[in-house]
Structure formats: C-alpha cells, structure tokens
Write a protein that holds these residues in place. Structure first.
Motif, short mmCIF file in Angstrom:
data_model
loop_
_atom_site.label_atom_id
_atom_site.label_comp_id
_atom_site.label_asym_id
_atom_site.label_seq_id
_atom_site.Cartn_x
_atom_site.Cartn_y
_atom_site.Cartn_z
N ALA A 612 1.01 -1.15 -0.01
CA ALA A 612 -0.19 -0.14 -0.05
C ALA A 612 0.81 1.19 0.09
O ALA A 612 1.99 1.32 0.56
CB ALA A 612 -1.07 -0.13 1.29
N HIS A 613 0.47 2.35 -0.54
CA HIS A 613 1.37 3.47 -0.74
C HIS A 613 0.25 4.56 -0.37
O HIS A 613 -0.82 4.77 -0.77
CB HIS A 613 1.83 3.78 -2.14
CG HIS A 613 2.73 2.81 -2.43
ND1 HIS A 613 4.19 2.83 -2.51
CD2 HIS A 613 2.52 1.54 -3.21
CE1 HIS A 613 4.65 1.71 -2.97
NE2 HIS A 613 3.71 1.01 -3.45
N PRO A 614 0.78 5.66 0.60
CA PRO A 614 -0.13 6.87 0.75
C PRO A 614 0.10 7.86 -0.26
O PRO A 614 1.25 8.39 -0.22
CB PRO A 614 0.55 7.32 2.30
CG PRO A 614 1.86 6.57 2.33
CD PRO A 614 1.88 5.43 1.43
N HIS A 683 2.66 12.45 -4.87
CA HIS A 683 4.09 11.56 -4.54
C HIS A 683 3.39 10.67 -3.54
O HIS A 683 2.29 10.80 -2.74
CB HIS A 683 5.05 12.40 -4.05
CG HIS A 683 4.89 13.11 -2.75
ND1 HIS A 683 4.86 12.63 -1.57
CD2 HIS A 683 4.70 14.27 -2.69
CE1 HIS A 683 4.68 13.66 -0.72
NE2 HIS A 683 4.46 14.86 -1.63
N CYS A 684 4.11 9.58 -3.57
CA CYS A 684 4.01 8.68 -2.35
C CYS A 684 4.50 9.35 -1.16
O CYS A 684 5.50 9.93 -1.04
CB CYS A 684 4.53 7.46 -2.37
SG CYS A 684 4.52 6.26 -1.05
N HIS A 685 3.75 9.14 0.02
CA HIS A 685 4.37 9.70 1.60
C HIS A 685 5.13 8.65 2.18
O HIS A 685 5.33 9.17 3.23
CB HIS A 685 3.17 10.35 2.27
CG HIS A 685 3.58 11.64 2.83
ND1 HIS A 685 4.48 11.69 3.93
CD2 HIS A 685 3.40 12.88 2.40
CE1 HIS A 685 4.72 12.89 4.26
NE2 HIS A 685 4.18 13.73 3.34
N ILE A 686 5.11 7.47 1.81
CA ILE A 686 6.25 6.74 2.29
C ILE A 686 7.68 7.45 1.81
O ILE A 686 8.12 7.55 0.66
CB ILE A 686 6.43 5.29 1.77
CG1 ILE A 686 5.16 4.66 2.48
CG2 ILE A 686 7.60 4.48 2.09
CD1 ILE A 686 4.85 3.15 1.82
N ILE A 687 8.29 8.40 2.54
CA ILE A 687 9.10 9.15 1.95
C ILE A 687 10.67 8.56 1.41
O ILE A 687 11.08 9.43 0.88
CB ILE A 687 9.36 10.43 3.27
CG1 ILE A 687 9.68 10.17 4.62
CG2 ILE A 687 8.24 11.47 3.13
CD1 ILE A 687 9.75 11.30 5.50
N GLU A 688 10.87 7.51 1.95
CA GLU A 688 11.93 6.94 1.50
C GLU A 688 11.52 6.54 -0.10
O GLU A 688 12.26 6.60 -1.17
CB GLU A 688 12.28 5.40 1.93
CG GLU A 688 13.07 5.46 3.26
CD GLU A 688 12.33 6.15 4.58
OE1 GLU A 688 11.13 6.18 4.58
OE2 GLU A 688 13.10 6.46 5.46
N HIS A 689 10.24 6.25 -0.30
CA HIS A 689 9.76 6.11 -1.89
C HIS A 689 9.81 7.43 -2.65
O HIS A 689 10.25 7.66 -3.74
CB HIS A 689 8.49 5.37 -1.89
CG HIS A 689 8.18 3.96 -1.50
ND1 HIS A 689 7.01 3.48 -1.46
CD2 HIS A 689 9.15 3.20 -0.99
CE1 HIS A 689 7.37 2.08 -1.03
NE2 HIS A 689 8.53 2.26 -0.62
N GLU A 690 9.15 8.38 -1.81
CA GLU A 690 9.34 9.87 -2.50
C GLU A 690 10.62 10.25 -2.84
O GLU A 690 10.75 10.81 -4.12
CB GLU A 690 8.79 10.67 -1.50
CG GLU A 690 8.72 12.31 -1.87
CD GLU A 690 8.44 13.12 -0.71
OE1 GLU A 690 7.64 12.65 0.20
OE2 GLU A 690 8.63 14.11 -0.47
N GLU A 693 12.12 8.78 -6.60
CA GLU A 693 11.44 8.85 -7.98
C GLU A 693 10.09 8.55 -7.71
O GLU A 693 9.12 8.81 -8.70
CB GLU A 693 11.81 7.79 -8.89
CG GLU A 693 13.60 8.13 -9.07
CD GLU A 693 13.53 9.27 -10.15
OE1 GLU A 693 12.74 9.81 -10.83
OE2 GLU A 693 14.70 9.79 -10.43
N MET A 694 9.57 8.47 -6.41
CA MET A 694 7.86 8.11 -6.55
C MET A 694 7.37 9.51 -6.18
O MET A 694 6.50 9.49 -5.43
CB MET A 694 7.60 7.12 -5.33
CG MET A 694 6.33 6.20 -5.78
SD MET A 694 5.84 4.85 -4.66
CE MET A 694 4.63 4.44 -5.43
N MET A 695 7.87 10.34 -7.24
CA MET A 695 6.99 11.72 -7.04
C MET A 695 6.98 12.34 -8.56
O MET A 695 7.95 11.90 -9.32
CB MET A 695 7.90 12.52 -6.11
CG MET A 695 7.48 13.99 -6.12
SD MET A 695 8.07 14.89 -4.81
CE MET A 695 9.84 14.96 -5.29
CU LIG Z 1 5.24 4.54 -1.76
#
Ligand SMILES: [Cu+2]
Length: 842
Positions: A612-614, A683-690, A693-695
């Motif tokens: 899941a991604h916020p 963006h995704c708010h799993i900030i390691e993802h953000e 590139e997840m932004m």
């Molecule tokens: Cu994410």
C-alpha cells in the motif's frame, strides 16, 4: 531532546535514561538555543522555557481565509556561522538537490537537482524547503522540491548553488540570506495540517532529523461552534503547558504526532547507513563501489523503507499523559517515514510487576475512538472506531449497531502523513486507570486490509513498536467545563458540500522497479539474497535473458534482477496489442499531470505493487470515491483489467483528504478540483519512496484562462469553455454580446470581425487573422496568443514585447509566476499584497 528512560522489553528495570538526542527543528528566529539546565535538562536541550525550539516544532495557529506569512530561515549553522553537515547519510546517487552544482550524469553536469554517480555520503551544507502539507497555497509558497535553499553559512564551498532550480518566494523583496518568504492564504476549511521539509531526494532525512510541526486552521464556515468539541487547546498567551501544571490541567485539545525512531546508545538518532541494512545487498552500487564492484543502477546508501523500534510521541519515547476523567480532542498525525499505524485504545487491566509496558501487562476493555475529522477538515458524521468496526453515528444521540470494518483487525488505520481528529472519552473512568494506545500494523510495508493469512510479522512487536503511549486518569485534573462538553453521539459536524461532476478522468499507476543491470541469486526457501551473479552496462538489451539463464551457486535458487531498486508513479497507456498497461514515469520525465485550472478530475490510481502507498496531492483537497479490484491474473501479466468489484470509501475517509491509502491490486479513485494554476507535486508519502522517484510534477494549467476588459461591463473570464463576467452580476453577458468581439457557443471561442463570426482555433488561422483589432486567443497547450493587427504573438514571460503591446485591461496567467495585470501602462503581478486588485480580478 532530554534523554528519557523506558521499560526494558526483556524485563527488569527500565532502560536509560540515555544521553540527549540532537535533532533539528523550527522555532522563532529570535529565540536562543534551548536551555533547560534549571529544570532537569541541560544547556542546549529542549523543552526549555527560554526558547520555542522544540521537537516537534511549535504548532502554528491559523484562521481560515486569513493570510499567514512566514520567513523560513535555514539556520543549520554552528555557533561560528559555519554550516552543519547532515546528521544522517545523504545519498547523492538519487535524483536529489545536488548543491555542489556538479557531477550530474545526464545533461549539463554543472547544475542542481539531478542524479550523480558520487557514491559517498554528502557532507556539505544542508538544503531545506518547507512544505505545509495540506495547504491550499500559491505555487511560489508550496515548497516545491527543487525550491530549496542553503543556510547563509560562512564557508559555503566555491561553486555551490545557494538555491535549487525552482526557488521562489511570495515576495521577492525579502533578501534575508538563507531564507524564503512564503505566504499562506489559508483559503480552506478548519483542518489539522502540518509542516515539514520537502527538499528533493532528502526529505526522508530532513524529516527524520526533526523539522515538523502542526499547522492548525480554525474558524470559517466549516468549523464547529464553541463548546461543541472538547477544549481548550494551548495558546501562546495562555501559558506553556509543558511548564505550568494549572495550564496543563485545563487543556482538552492536544495535537499528537507519532514518529518511529531508533537511537544509538550515545543518544543519537539511528538511520541506516547503507543498503545492506535493508536486505543484505552488498553491491555493486552506482559509482562502481560495493562488493563486487561493477556497473550498477542500485543506490548504495538509500534504503527502500525504514522501520524503527521506538515510538516517539510529541518528542518523547512511549510517554504517559495524565488526563482528567473527561472527553479529549486529540489531533493525531502519523509522522513516521514509512510505517503505517493501526491504532486502538485499551484499558491496562493488570500489571503485576508494576512496571508499565513490559510482558506481564494485561489489556482489558477497548476504549472507542470517535473520529470527527480527517486530513482536510471534519467528516460528515462522527465515526465510532473499535477494532473490527467502523460505525457512522447519525448525531441524534443514538448509536447504531456496530458496522464491520473491512477486516477484523482494522482499527484507526493511518498511513504516513494522514491525520485523524478524534475524541476519546475518559469520563467515568476510575482515578488511576491506565489506558494504552497500541499499534497493530506491521513492522514492515503494509499490504492493506483485508490482508493475506495472519503471519507473526503482520503485527508490530507488542513490546516496542506495538505500544504508542499511555493515558492515566487523574481525578485532580477535573475542570468545571468537563461536564458540559457534548457527547460524541450528539455532535453534528459542519459538513462541506461534495464536488460536482468531473471534467476529466485521469488514469495513473504505482510501480515497483527492479534493476536493469544487476542480477542476484535468491534463496528459494527464504527469499534472501545469496549473492550477486553479475552486473552489466546500462542499456544492455540482453540483461533479462542473461539473468534468467544465469547459473546459481545452489541448485533450485532463483536468478533474478535485483530489487527493489525504486518505486515510480506513472500513467496508464495501451500497449501495441491493445492491453491496458502501466507506464512508469521518472521525476525528470516530461510533465503528464496537467489538469486545467478550475477543472474537477477523477484520478484512478492503479497500484501494481505489492504494498500500500499513501498518495498525497499538493494544493487540493480531494474526496475518496471508491476502490476497485484489478484482475489479479491479468495483473500478474502486467495488464490492468478492472473487475467491477468496488468498495466505497470508509466512513472515516468520507471527509476531504489530501493523502489516501492506495492498496495493492486495486484502483483507488479520488476526485479533486484544481483551482490554483501552477507547478506542484504529487507523490507517495512513504518518504523513502518519495525520495527515490515516487513523485511527479503536477502542473495546473492556467494557459486556458484569459481575462478581457469590456468597457462599461467589467472584466470577463474564459475558463473551461465558458465565459463569465468576473463581477458575477451578469454571467451571460459576454456570451450574448455581439459588440465585444468574443463569444462562447459551446465549441470554443469565436470572434466577431464586424461582419461574421469565426472560430478561433489553431487550425483556423484565417478566422484568427480576421478577428481584427485587439484579440486574445487560447490555443490550448500552445498558450495564450495576441493578435496585434498584423501577427500573432504568444503572451509569455519570455516575450515581454508581446505583453507590453497588448493594451487596455488584461490579465494573463504565466504559470509558475502567477497572474499578471496590464493596466494600460505596465504589467504588475497580482499578489495578496494588493487585495483590491484581486477582488476585481476574480
Ligand atoms: Cu510508496
């Protein structure tokens, strides 16, 4: 922070206290470093009475529709004025801020905001840019990731950029070094929003290091009347509840931020130093380092997610909070980097050894949570949440039978950055009763409820991350107002109106990416990485085939591309044979999310990953419409096939939100109105993802917006296919007018040349050139053009001659630089400092 002690999960005496922890935070610029040496702390440690610097940062109180301006100063310098290096390891191989202004691996090497192949941690001055999460704010003050700036340090290395490529301010007359001046109009309902850093590729580290605080908006048409909800909250004038027991006893509204952290035994923050912490992958890494060395697209320092073993609540590890036997309003924020929280409250019914928090504690009755608000304001109704049920209360004093939650384990579920405004009713509880807030989401990426079969790792460790804080009832804190505060079942909330029909539907995707260069051997039983088999050059067309065919060291083990490498958001497209597939996009790719100004869009977020991604959108408040399952068999082949099996938004998702849980294998549908032009992000708010590139940029396209002056009848606006008079006295005037050159006929803009109507389109230059005199045309992505009687000129910031030649009253939208007005002699930007012009313009 002061050092603190906490129960030893292994039993016996409490652990600690440890030395104080160095963190960063926001405070009033004029305040000195905190000094708590007279009250049990030490010089330099917070909380302290002499300074607003604390962790989390102080709460900013705002009023709906009243402007708050802030000069954000990057003060990350030491006492001698030299810059402070980061507390944590900064990975320079991500697409990051790059203040050294050098070493970019694509395009011009000497620039900011790029990727490098420098494998070592960055030790230079720290870029910051503050984002108020959930703010309905102009783009210049939103905290764009490339709008960072460095501190005004004495020793900035030569050649370093002092600002990111998109630095901007609300008011450029601010020239205080190392700062940016932002303006927040707070044009939004009462809500619990918050502020934190957003620098490109370093947000996870800047947030983990501390800078974050609440930004509360009160008042306006969608706040409750005085006395409806538990209160008061602390106020600046009312005394600091940290140091005044009388003030503290009266407080009934408390913001609570929950952040997971880990600490080294010297008290310092722990954050993983390299990728081996996450999964044991030893390399090769970008830059040729690691073991083995070699070409690679894997970052060596960044970790895909990070979960920590200590729960920090308002800056304290596993705190206890003495409460009156009364109702409290708690504004909860999940401030964790990656962790999802599943929160519930239970009475601690037995604790034989008298040491709270260890293994002999017995939990008894559950205490309900009454959720009244979400990310962007109040819910339509109070929602009663108990583990396994989520029940809407009608507000008439009745409590319906409990309605089952999607999963028997679901309680108050909050992904990173989500807020829950709740009431907890401690009234009637005996003096000394201990109520524990627990967390039962996993110490790992959350896959969503309903979840696969219940494995031990699906739930947080009960003795550490599974505990959040304790409330202890103290009758001595009772106040006269406690008896008159409304019961949750009687509360009617000030609901907002829902959004109207959408103008557009946009299909988007969430994607997890593996390496295109590194092939590893995976243990078939455990899934662990056994070792690296080979790595190859970027763009090797045979990589996947060679990896699949690679010999493993142990028969039966699996050769496969190393992953996860990064997560990407992207769009949805149709492939060459007609399948609907995800098309991942990178931060630096051309902008694809370009809603028209004032349009309402449905975003269909297709989650193709296992987690899941916020998902967070800047600027807008959105409604969660529903979720729909994707066909799992098709998804396994990479095809996005909706099943028709839908799930409505949960009752406690039914208010406006800015962050939504997007579950694996589902389409999550949200709806938003984009009503400020300019450049933002989602963006995704799993900030390691953000950070990796997840932004993606989000550009609200105001190019279709034109303003014209009609002598004697005011200013009119063309937007989304409709003319409207700005004064709103006669919105149909323009469409019916033959004397003013422009008309709207449902097919676009038409011009009257004195003889005939001609449609103004890019494909009809004759009609365009026939329009005569002063004319402005909208050509979609081609922007706004002006006919000067001889030629068309694009009106843009890079064409000032065309702008100056346009004459009479004119408003143009220039994207990132806002709306400008031509007064017949000069162009001026329309800003909040000129409200009279704004009123007439809108
Ligand atoms: Cu994410």
């Amino acid at each position: 922070m002061w050092g603190s002690s906490f129960p030893n999960p292994a039993g016996g005496a409490p652990v600690g206290p440890f030395p104080a922890t160095t963190v960063w935070s926001y405070g009033r610029a004029e305040d000195p470093p905190p000094d708590s040496s007279g009250i049990g702390g030490a010089v330099g440690t917070a909380p302290a009475q002499n300074s607003s610097f604390n962790y989390p940062a102080f709460t900013v109180e705002n009023t709906s529709n009243v402007v708050t301006t802030v000069r954000w100063i990057n003060g990350l310098v030491d006492a001698a004025g030299n810059y402070l290096p980061h507390l944590l390891p900064v990975d320079q191989t991500l697409h990051w801020a790059n203040p050294p202004n050098a070493n970019c691996i694509m395009g011009d090497p000497n620039r900011t905001d790029c990727e490098t192949a420098v494998p070592t941690p960055y030790t230079g001055p720290v870029p910051i840019v503050t984002h108020v999460h959930g703010a309905h704010v102009q783009p210049h003050s939103d905290g764009y990731p490339e709008a960072w700036w460095l501190p005004a340090a004495n020793n900035i290395p030569a050649g370093y950029a002092l600002r990111g490529s998109n630095y901007g301010q609300a008011d450029n007359t601010n020239t205080v070094p190392g700062s940016a001046y932002f303006s927040y109009e707070n044009t939004q309902p009462a809500a619990t929003i918050w502020f934190h850093d957003h620098a490109l590729g370093m947000t996870r580290l800047n947030v983990y290091a501390g800078p974050a605080g609440f930004w509360l908006i009160r008042g306006g048409a969608h706040d409750t009347a005085a006395g409806v909800l538990p209160g008061p909250a602390p106020t600046l004038a009312g005394g600091d509840p940290n140091f005044n027991a009388t003030v503290r006893a009266a407080i009934r509204e408390v913001p609570i931020v929950i952040e997971d952290r880990s600490f080294n035994t010297d008290g310092s923050l722990f954050y993983p130093q390299d990728r081996t912490f996450f999964d044991g992958f030893t390399g090769p890494y970008i830059g040729g380092t690691g073991t083995p060395a070699g070409p690679s697209d894997m970052s060596g320092i960044w970790n895909p997610e990070a979960f920590f073993n200590t729960m920090v609540v308002n800056g304290n590890t596993w705190p206890k909070f003495e409460v009156a036997p009364a109702r409290y309003r708690l504004r909860l924020l999940n401030g964790c980097n990656s962790r999802t929280l599943n929160l519930s409250l239970f009475v601690v019914s037995s604790d034989p050894d008298g040491i709270p928090g260890n293994a002999d504690d017995v939990l008894g009755a559950e205490v309900p949570i009454y959720q009244i608000g979400g990310d962007q304001g109040f819910l339509p109704n109070v929602v009663k949440i108990v583990t396994g049920s989520v029940t809407t209360l009608p507000g008439d004093g009745t409590v319906p039978a409990a309605v089952a939650a999607p999963d028997a384990r679901q309680a108050l579920l909050m992904m990173s950055a989500e807020r829950a405004d709740v009431i907890v009713d401690f009234s009637g509880m005996a003096n000394g009763t201990r109520i524990r807030m627990i967390n039962t989401a996993p110490d790992a990426p959350f896959g969503g409820f309903p979840a696969p079969p219940f494995l031990p790792g699906d739930v947080a460790d009960a003795l550490t991350s599974g505990q959040v804080m304790d409330f202890i009832v103290d009758n001595a804190l009772t106040q006269p107002g406690d008896a008159t505060c409304m019961l949750p079942k009687n509360i009617v909330l000030p609901a907002e109106v829902p959004l109207g029909a959408p103008n557009n539907t946009r299909k988007l995707s969430l994607n997890e990416m593996s390496s295109d260069q590194v092939c590893v051997e995976i243990d078939a039983m455990t899934g662990a990485i056994v070792g690296t088999l080979f790595s190859t050059f970027a763009g090797d067309p045979n990589f996947l085939g060679n990896c699949a065919a690679a010999a493993t060291t142990v028969p039966g083990n699996l050769p496969q591309p190393m992953g996860p490498r990064q997560a990407l958001v992207g769009v949805v497209t149709t492939d060459g044979v007609g399948n609907v597939v995800a098309l991942p996009k990178r931060w630096g790719d051309a902008i694809t999310e370009t809603p028209l100004l004032n349009s309402t869009e449905v975003w269909e977020i297709h989650n193709t990953t296992a987690d899941a991604h916020p998902i967070h959108l800047h600027q807008v408040a959105f409604q969660v419409i529903e979720r729909e399952d994707l066909d799992p068999a098709a998804l396994a082949l990479g095809n996005l096939v909706p099943t028709g099996v839908t799930y409505p938004a949960l009752p406690n998702e039914s208010g406006y939100k800015d962050t939504v849980a997007s579950y694996p294998g589902q389409i999550t549908r949200i709806k938003a109105k984009f009503d400020i032009a300019g450049l933002y992000v989602w963006h995704c708010h799993i900030i390691e993802h953000e950070d990796n590139e997840m932004m993606r940029p989000l550009f609200v396209n105001g190019d279709s917006l034109i303003y014209v002056s009609n002598t004697g009848s005011g200013v009119s606006q063309w937007n989304l296919g409709v003319w409207s008079q700005i004064t709103a006295n006669d919105p149909l005037l323009m469409a019916a007018s033959g004397s003013t050159m422009y008309g709207a006929f449902g097919t676009g803009i038409w011009a009257w040349n004195g003889t005939a109507w001609g449609q103004i389109t890019a494909s009809n230059p004759e009609a365009m050139s026939a329009a005569g005199t002063v004319l402005y045309g909208d050509f979609g992505a081609g922007g706004i053009w002006k006919w000067d009687g001889t030629a068309w000129n694009r009106i843009s910031a890079d064409n000032p001659q065309a702008m100056i030649a346009s004459g009479s009253m004119l408003y143009v939208n220039l994207g990132g630089t806002g709306i400008w007005k031509w007064d017949g002699a000069a162009w001026s930007q329309i800003t909040a400092t000129d409200p009279a012009i704004m009123v007439s313009a809108y």
